[in-house]
Motif scaffolding. Structure first.
Motif, PDB file in Angstrom:
ATOM      1  N   LEU A  49      99.486  37.551  17.506  1.00  0.00           N
ATOM      2  CA  LEU A  49      99.186  37.288  16.099  1.00  0.00           C
ATOM      3  C   LEU A  49      97.789  36.669  16.009  1.00  0.00           C
ATOM      4  CD1 LEU A  49     100.130  37.303  13.162  1.00  0.00           C
ATOM      5  CD2 LEU A  49     101.152  35.056  13.572  1.00  0.00           C
ATOM      6  N   THR A  50      96.878  37.378  15.389  1.00  0.00           N
ATOM      7  CA  THR A  50      95.488  36.944  15.281  1.00  0.00           C
ATOM      8  C   THR A  50      95.165  36.548  13.846  1.00  0.00           C
ATOM      9  OG1 THR A  50      94.699  39.168  14.770  1.00  0.00           O
ATOM     10  CG2 THR A  50      94.815  38.559  17.121  1.00  0.00           C
ATOM     11  N   ARG A  51      94.031  35.874  13.673  1.00  0.00           N
ATOM     12  CA  ARG A  51      93.584  35.518  12.318  1.00  0.00           C
ATOM     13  C   ARG A  51      93.394  36.772  11.463  1.00  0.00           C
ATOM     14  NH1 ARG A  51      91.899  30.171  11.506  1.00  0.00           N
ATOM     15  NH2 ARG A  51      91.864  28.982  13.430  1.00  0.00           N
ATOM     16  N   LYS A  52      92.916  37.851  12.088  1.00  0.00           N
ATOM     17  CA  LYS A  52      92.711  39.106  11.362  1.00  0.00           C
ATOM     18  C   LYS A  52      94.047  39.638  10.836  1.00  0.00           C
ATOM     19  CE  LYS A  52      90.659  43.702  11.936  1.00  0.00           C
ATOM     20  NZ  LYS A  52      89.985  44.613  12.871  1.00  0.00           N
ATOM     21  N   LEU A  77      96.737  37.805  10.309  1.00  0.00           N
ATOM     22  CA  LEU A  77      97.245  36.846   9.328  1.00  0.00           C
ATOM     23  C   LEU A  77      96.737  37.140   7.919  1.00  0.00           C
ATOM     24  CD1 LEU A  77      97.196  33.400  11.153  1.00  0.00           C
ATOM     25  CD2 LEU A  77      99.175  34.538  10.120  1.00  0.00           C
ATOM     26  N   LYS A  78      95.545  37.691   7.827  1.00  0.00           N
ATOM     27  CA  LYS A  78      94.983  38.028   6.506  1.00  0.00           C
ATOM     28  C   LYS A  78      95.842  39.060   5.787  1.00  0.00           C
ATOM     29  CE  LYS A  78      90.259  36.895   7.765  1.00  0.00           C
ATOM     30  NZ  LYS A  78      88.926  37.394   8.066  1.00  0.00           N
ATOM     31  N   ARG A  79      96.630  39.811   6.530  1.00  0.00           N
ATOM     32  CA  ARG A  79      97.508  40.837   5.940  1.00  0.00           C
ATOM     33  C   ARG A  79      98.901  40.294   5.623  1.00  0.00           C
ATOM     34  NH1 ARG A  79      96.482  46.365   9.235  1.00  0.00           N
ATOM     35  NH2 ARG A  79      94.305  46.616   8.674  1.00  0.00           N
ATOM     36  N   MET A  80      99.083  39.006   5.793  1.00  0.00           N
ATOM     37  CA  MET A  80     100.391  38.380   5.602  1.00  0.00           C
ATOM     38  C   MET A  80     100.298  37.326   4.496  1.00  0.00           C
ATOM     39  SD  MET A  80     101.204  37.959   9.671  1.00  0.00           S
ATOM     40  CE  MET A  80     102.835  37.293   9.474  1.00  0.00           C
ATOM     41  N   THR A 106     102.710  34.242   4.523  1.00  0.00           N
ATOM     42  CA  THR A 106     102.415  33.304   5.609  1.00  0.00           C
ATOM     43  C   THR A 106     101.171  32.497   5.278  1.00  0.00           C
ATOM     44  OG1 THR A 106     103.418  34.821   7.187  1.00  0.00           O
ATOM     45  CG2 THR A 106     102.007  33.107   8.090  1.00  0.00           C
ATOM     46  N   ASN A 107     100.195  33.122   4.651  1.00  0.00           N
ATOM     47  CA  ASN A 107      98.968  32.416   4.287  1.00  0.00           C
ATOM     48  C   ASN A 107      99.219  31.267   3.321  1.00  0.00           C
ATOM     49  OD1 ASN A 107      97.139  33.886   5.873  1.00  0.00           O
ATOM     50  ND2 ASN A 107      97.129  35.546   4.384  1.00  0.00           N
ATOM     51  N   PRO A 136      95.623  28.188   9.326  1.00  0.00           N
ATOM     52  CA  PRO A 136      96.139  28.310  10.689  1.00  0.00           C
ATOM     53  C   PRO A 136      95.309  27.499  11.680  1.00  0.00           C
ATOM     54  CG  PRO A 136      94.877  30.263  10.126  1.00  0.00           C
ATOM     55  CD  PRO A 136      94.935  29.396   8.892  1.00  0.00           C
ATOM     56  N   THR A 185      94.418  27.247  15.935  1.00  0.00           N
ATOM     57  CA  THR A 185      94.439  28.063  17.140  1.00  0.00           C
ATOM     58  C   THR A 185      94.880  27.202  18.315  1.00  0.00           C
ATOM     59  OG1 THR A 185      92.640  29.405  16.287  1.00  0.00           O
ATOM     60  CG2 THR A 185      93.029  29.505  18.656  1.00  0.00           C
TER      61      THR A 185
END
Length: 146
Positions: free
Chosen positions: A12-15, A17-20, A23-24, A29, A31
């Protein structure tokens, strides 16, 4: 009251996460660095104790039992972890601290207020039946009936 959610999701990457969007809404987030060996049980024990595998004792997902010449995987007892968990340390600082440990390994019999962890059943016919272990125990029935 400050709340923290830890989501341990491999890859699970920051990139991503932008699609979630839901969750945002949890907040920004953080690291966490890598752990070696990079296997589930070792990594999770490191995250939950703040110590390395050489200190907490979870050096892999499997254990070799010399007396039986047998390898067994996914032992789940919290008693295998040889260092305090983050919630134990937090409770020392604030006795009102509450924690739920959901779907992490080495969680059975841990001191979290609520625990849910995968615990398949293995009937005598060789099948593997999905199941869970919970604390409090009554939570298992509640979750399975919903």
């Amino acid at each position: 009251m400050h709340k923290t959610v830890v989501i341990n999701a491999v890859g699970l990457t920051r990139k991503l996460l932008k699609r979630m969007p839901l969750t945002n809404k949890l907040g920004a987030p953080a690291t966490i660095g890598h752990v070696l060996p990079a296997v589930t049980s070792s990594v999770q024990a490191t995250y939950l104790t703040g110590t390395l595998p050489c200190e907490h004792g979870i050096v892999g997902n499997g254990w070799y039992f010399r007396d039986e010449c047998e390898i067994r995987f996914w032992h789940q007892s919290d008693k295998l972890v040889q260092r305090p968990r983050i919630w134990d340390i937090a409770r020392q600082r604030d006795p009102s601290f509450k924690c739920a440990n959901i779907c992490w390994w080495n969680a059975m019999y841990c001191s979290a207020d609520v625990t849910i962890t995968p615990r398949p059943m293995y009937p005598a016919n060789g099948r593997k039946v999905p199941d869970i272990w919970t604390h409090p125990a009554s939570l298992r029935t509640t979750l399975q009936n919903t």
